[in-house]
Write a protein that holds these residues in place. Structure first.
Motif, PDB file in Angstrom:
ATOM      1  N   GLU A  57     -16.592   7.899  63.698  1.00  0.00           N
ATOM      2  CA  GLU A  57     -15.419   8.556  63.123  1.00  0.00           C
ATOM      3  C   GLU A  57     -15.491  10.027  63.493  1.00  0.00           C
ATOM      4  O   GLU A  57     -16.516  10.675  63.300  1.00  0.00           O
ATOM      5  CB  GLU A  57     -15.397   8.405  61.598  1.00  0.00           C
ATOM      6  CG  GLU A  57     -14.999   7.035  61.117  1.00  0.00           C
ATOM      7  CD  GLU A  57     -13.540   6.703  61.404  1.00  0.00           C
ATOM      8  OE1 GLU A  57     -12.749   7.641  61.630  1.00  0.00           O
ATOM      9  OE2 GLU A  57     -13.193   5.519  61.416  1.00  0.00           O
ATOM     10  N   ASN A 104      -8.618  13.398  60.692  1.00  0.00           N
ATOM     11  CA  ASN A 104      -9.195  12.343  61.505  1.00  0.00           C
ATOM     12  C   ASN A 104      -8.535  12.337  62.883  1.00  0.00           C
ATOM     13  O   ASN A 104      -7.316  12.369  62.995  1.00  0.00           O
ATOM     14  CB  ASN A 104      -8.988  10.983  60.810  1.00  0.00           C
ATOM     15  CG  ASN A 104      -9.753   9.868  61.477  1.00  0.00           C
ATOM     16  OD1 ASN A 104      -9.515   9.567  62.638  1.00  0.00           O
ATOM     17  ND2 ASN A 104     -10.643   9.245  60.718  1.00  0.00           N
ATOM     18  N   LYS A 106      -8.354  10.001  65.169  1.00  0.00           N
ATOM     19  CA  LYS A 106      -7.619   8.789  65.505  1.00  0.00           C
ATOM     20  C   LYS A 106      -6.380   8.596  64.644  1.00  0.00           C
ATOM     21  O   LYS A 106      -5.309   8.233  65.135  1.00  0.00           O
ATOM     22  CB  LYS A 106      -8.544   7.575  65.359  1.00  0.00           C
ATOM     23  CG  LYS A 106      -9.699   7.542  66.350  1.00  0.00           C
ATOM     24  CD  LYS A 106     -10.554   6.314  66.142  1.00  0.00           C
ATOM     25  CE  LYS A 106     -11.717   6.260  67.133  1.00  0.00           C
ATOM     26  NZ  LYS A 106     -12.561   5.071  66.924  1.00  0.00           N
ATOM     27  N   THR A 107      -6.521   8.796  63.356  1.00  0.00           N
ATOM     28  CA  THR A 107      -5.426   8.477  62.423  1.00  0.00           C
ATOM     29  C   THR A 107      -4.597   9.687  61.999  1.00  0.00           C
ATOM     30  O   THR A 107      -3.525   9.523  61.424  1.00  0.00           O
ATOM     31  CB  THR A 107      -5.996   7.824  61.157  1.00  0.00           C
ATOM     32  OG1 THR A 107      -6.825   8.773  60.465  1.00  0.00           O
ATOM     33  CG2 THR A 107      -6.810   6.592  61.495  1.00  0.00           C
ATOM     34  N   LEU A 109      -5.147  11.451  59.591  1.00  0.00           N
ATOM     35  CA  LEU A 109      -5.175  11.593  58.137  1.00  0.00           C
ATOM     36  C   LEU A 109      -5.964  12.840  57.756  1.00  0.00           C
ATOM     37  O   LEU A 109      -7.011  13.133  58.326  1.00  0.00           O
ATOM     38  CB  LEU A 109      -5.813  10.358  57.498  1.00  0.00           C
ATOM     39  CG  LEU A 109      -5.028   9.046  57.635  1.00  0.00           C
ATOM     40  CD1 LEU A 109      -5.813   7.898  57.018  1.00  0.00           C
ATOM     41  CD2 LEU A 109      -3.661   9.176  56.970  1.00  0.00           C
TER      42      LEU A 109
END
Length: 432
Positions: A57, A104, A106-107, A109
């Motif tokens: 992550e 994040n 990737k997301t 968020l």
């Protein structure tokens, strides 16, 4: 019905889990900072409550507005080699407020916790140099004006105060209402810009109108009289408008009117004029010399103010939008047109009409700039002053165009007279 509620509850629970499953909490030290443009400040971060479920992550620290600050873009948080502590630099780029966050990769968020950043302008030597040099220059100009005024005309003007009355109504009724209306039309959802435009409209008349009265063949005595009376009257009219109609835009009742600033402006007007009056009475030859250089010196002063002010406040031009430009043109230009034709309808000659128009349309933008910077915190104060600064930039454009047209017309008329004169001489010689 109960089955539907159970399904909805389960869906909401799963959604929350999806949103928060890979979240973390980050704290910044300090959690809010104020920095100057181009300055760099180092911020410390601490990470807690990391709940990653995947082997990898990645989180980065980012800014919500890249135009205001820039930060390091490297991936600083990763799992399982998670950095619980670290440092990064924040660089101020432009005036404003923004938030630094952790998200994040990737997301996208956001993590819990953020950093509030305010970027303000540095106090610069060039600002002081500009203020002092303009003050000295304007004082010299007003001494010249005192030498050039025909003081015997003032009692005549006061006996039939049609011109001053039109100018007074235009300055203290038309301009506040016009600035308020334009603000509502052009900035319906931006009360800050409405405030900047309204404060520009309630300001007393600008002293440069007296210079333009000389350059555009206006009535200098009328201009000086209207400047003095309007500036003194602004002691009452400014707080009246600010605490009545102004409250609709800016409802903070603790706003104070800068009486000291206005008093200083009045003295800066009266004292050099008195010196010029003294020179005119006691030293006729020197007064005549001052009259002769008045136009040339006035042109130099106007060019100096326009160029130097543009260079000094060039950072504000980044914020110009078509709405700000339209508002800055409409306020003085509409005032010119309405003021001139109103005076014309009341039978005023050109010299009086052009003087009244300029007296209504030219504002002392230094007063609203001071008011806004006094009343508001940074960076809002500097950001909102873009409106009076923009007004000051666009105010002289029609006057410059008119001045050029008058010069061209005068030159063509002179050539036409010379041609007729030469033709007459040739015809006389032919007849002889």
């Amino acid at each position: 019905m109960n089955f539907k509620l159970m399904i909805l509850s389960l869906f909401s629970f799963l959604t929350v889990q999806v949103v928060t499953v890979n979240a973390l909490t980050i704290s910044f030290i300090p959690n809010n900072v104020t920095i100057h443009e181009d300055d760099i400040i180092t911020i410390e971060y601490n990470v807690t409550d990391f709940n990653a479920t995947e082997d990898e992550e990645e989180f980065i620290i980012d800014t919500e507005d890249e135009n205001i600050v820039s930060i390091e873009r490297d991936v600083i948080l990763s799992h399982p080699q998670l950095n619980l502590r670290g440092l990064f630099n924040v660089t101020g780029k432009f005036l404003g407020k923004t938030t630094v966050i952790c998200k994040n990769v990737k997301t996208n968020l956001r993590a819990n916790g953020d950093l509030s950043v305010i970027v303000i302008r540095k106090n610069r030597i060039i600002d002081t140099v500009f203020t002092v040099s303009v003050a000295i220059f304007v004082s010299i100009i007003y001494i010249n004006l005192g030498c050039a005024i025909n003081w015997s005309e003032i009692p005549t003007i006061l006996k039939k105060p049609i011109g001053p009355s039109i100018g007074f109504c235009g300055q203290f009724i038309l301009m506040p209402l016009l600035s308020y209306g334009l603000g509502l039309i052009l900035f319906p959802d931006n009360p800050e810009m409405q405030l900047g435009l309204f404060f520009s409209g309630v300001a007393p008349p600008g002293g440069s109108s007296n210079i333009w009265a000389v350059l555009l063949e206006g009535n200098l005595s009328l201009s000086i009289l209207m400047t003095t009376t309007s500036t003194v009257a602004s002691f009452a009219t400014m707080p009246l408008w600010i605490f009545t109609l102004g409250k609709v835009i800016f409802d903070k009742g603790n706003l104070e009117v800068p009486y000291t600033q206005i008093t200083t402006y009045v003295l800066a007007l009266v004292i050099p004029l008195a010196i010029g009056f003294f020179i005119q009475r006691k030293y006729k030859r020197f007064a005549d010399f001052m009259k002769q250089i008045l136009k040339g010196l006035s042109i130099v002063l106007l060019l100096f103010i326009i160029i130097f002010a543009s260079v000094t406040n060039i950072y504000l031009f980044k914020l110009f939008s078509w709405k700000i430009i339209v508002a800055s043109m409409a306020l003085p230009w509409l005032a010119y047109v309405l003021g001139y034709f109103t005076a014309y309808l009341f039978g005023q000659p050109y010299s009086n009409s052009i003087t009244i128009a300029m007296k209504i349309g030219i504002q002392n933008t230094g007063i609203p700039i001071f008011l806004l910077r006094f009343a508001l915190p940074q960076p809002e104060a500097d950001l909102i002053t873009i409106v009076p600064v923009s007004v000051s930039v666009f105010t002289p454009i029609p006057l410059i165009c008119l001045f050029i047209c008058l010069k061209v017309w005068t030159r063509l008329s002179q050539k036409k007279r010379e041609l007729k004169s030469n033709t007459g001489i040739d015809n006389l010689a032919t007849c002889t």
